[in-house]
Design an enzyme around this catalytic site. Structure first.
Site, mmCIF file in Angstrom:
data_model
loop_
_atom_site.group_PDB
_atom_site.id
_atom_site.type_symbol
_atom_site.label_atom_id
_atom_site.label_comp_id
_atom_site.label_asym_id
_atom_site.label_seq_id
_atom_site.Cartn_x
_atom_site.Cartn_y
_atom_site.Cartn_z
ATOM 1 N N THR A 1 10.955 8.088 -6.803
ATOM 2 C CA THR A 1 9.522 8.259 -7.110
ATOM 3 C C THR A 1 8.899 9.369 -6.265
ATOM 4 O OG1 THR A 1 8.880 6.553 -5.506
ATOM 5 C CG2 THR A 1 9.176 5.841 -7.786
ATOM 6 N N TYR B 1 8.824 -6.677 -7.113
ATOM 7 C CA TYR B 1 8.208 -6.011 -5.955
ATOM 8 C C TYR B 1 7.726 -7.037 -4.922
ATOM 9 C CZ TYR B 1 5.049 -2.738 -3.481
ATOM 10 O OH TYR B 1 4.407 -1.955 -2.538
#
Ligand code: NAD
Ligand code: UDP
Length: 314
Positions: free
Chosen positions: A36, A145
């Site tokens: 990312t 997450y």
């Protein structure tokens, strides 16, 4: 001067952390797999002799060396990114963290984990102190997450208790600023780029849910103090700005700062999207003498200026 390893150094906070530590004269080794993060974020430091970069996936290998400090920022962070990289997210927060903790043990480094306010889930206690254990859906979409970070915290504390590694855990609340990827799907990057490109701002749900936004320079200062202050091994500390904003009011502020008409598009609220979030930073104030200095409106102005340049909007 101290030598630090920054995992996730090519990301948003990693770029600011690298800049901050190089300015203090530290030697910075950065590792990232660009899942990312961005190449250009590390290219800008290439000319500095105190900066080294390794392109590596920390679930597979870590850059060996003798470090005084290890900062772990490596993990997809925005809901859009971690939902598109679900297994990578779980692995970097488990195997990746373990690999860094083993390295910290080998090199005698102090280890700082970037955890998240998401460990509180959709909180039933407001604001959230570190003593709150949270309200997390362990099998919902966000669990890759939330539970990943909860495991990361647990293994970090286990290495502290049973392996003697000096560790500190930062629970980071929503942070924003320049270098936040235009396409990462978070509220500030979405609203800034949508407004600047003349598109409707996408508001999920009715926009009554709240978040509390910390400008990145404040966050980096808080992380630095938590990393370096004496006597903080084993401590878990919330870092964030306690000023709470409704999502709809963030949208209104963005259009006001840009002098635009309101143009909003209301979309469904993602599953398990927390209704309210605000850090209790009493502990950070007490242990670190830290609190955010940049008001939201000021931070947003600086951020919008940066997005304007990146998007090349006149
Ligand atoms: P980011 O996505 O910009 O940065 C994360 C970096 O980690 C990226 O450069 C990515 O490529 C790298 N990475 C991911 N998996 C990796 C792997 N397996 N090996 C090597 N590198 C890997 O996100 P950010 O906003 O800078 O967040 C940094 C850290 O702070 C994350 O751990 C995140 O969970 C935490 N955090 C951020 C916020 C926020 O609002 N920005 C809030 C809470 C927690
Ligand atoms: N949000 C929104 N529109 C967007 C992006 C986000 O309304 O284009 C909302 C989202 O539903 C959440 C809040 O803004 O309530 C913050 O979302 P973000 O993805 O930035 O981070 P989160 O705090 O949910 O991890």
């Amino acid at each position: 001067m101290p030598k630090v390893l920054i995992a996730g150094g090519a990301g948003f906070i990693g770029t600011h952390m690298t800049e901050y530590l190089l300015k203090r004269g530290w030697e910075v080794v950065s590792v990232d797999n660009f899942s990312t993060g961005k190449r250009e974020n590390v290219e800008r430091f290439r000319g500095d002799p105190r900066f080294t970069f390794h392109e590596m996936d920390i679930t597979e290998a870590v850059p060996e060396g003798d470090y005084d400090y290890i900062i772990n920022l490596a993990s997809p962070a925005s809901p859009q990114k971690y939902l598109s990289l679900p297994l990578d997210t779980m692995l970097v927060n488990s195997i990746g963290v373990k690999n860094l903790l083993d390295l910290a043990k080998r090199s005698g480094a102090t280890f700082l984990l970037a955890s998240t306010s998401e460990v509180y889930g959709d909180p039933l206690v407001h604001p959230q102190p570190e003593t709150y254990w949270g309200n997390v859906n362990p099998v919902g979409p966000r669990s890759v997450y939330d539970e990943g970070k909860r495991f990361a915290e647990a293994i970090t504390m286990a290495y502290h208790r049973y392996e003697g590694v000096p560790v500190r855990i930062a629970r980071i609340f929503n942070t924003y600023g320049p270098y936040m990827d235009v396409a990462d799907g978070r509220i500030i990057s979405n609203f800034a780029s949508q407004a600047l490109l003349g598109k409707p701002l996408t508001i999920y749900g009715d926009g009554s849910q709240t978040r509390s936004f910390c400008y990145v320079s404040d966050m980096v200062e808080g992380l630095f103090r938590l990393l370096t202050y004496e006597g903080l091994d084993g401590e878990v500390v919330n870092l964030g700005n306690p000023e709470e904003w409704r999502v709809i009011d963030v949208a209104k502020l963005v259009v006001r700062l840009l002098g635009l008409e309101e143009n909003f598009s209301f979309l469904p609220l993602p599953q398990d999207d927390p209704k309210r979030r605000k850090p209790d930073i009493t502990k950070a104030k007490r242990l670190l003498g830290w609190e955010p200095k940049v008001p939201f409106e000021e931070g947003l102005r600086r951020t919008l200026k940066w997005y304007r340049e990146v998007l090349n909007v006149g």
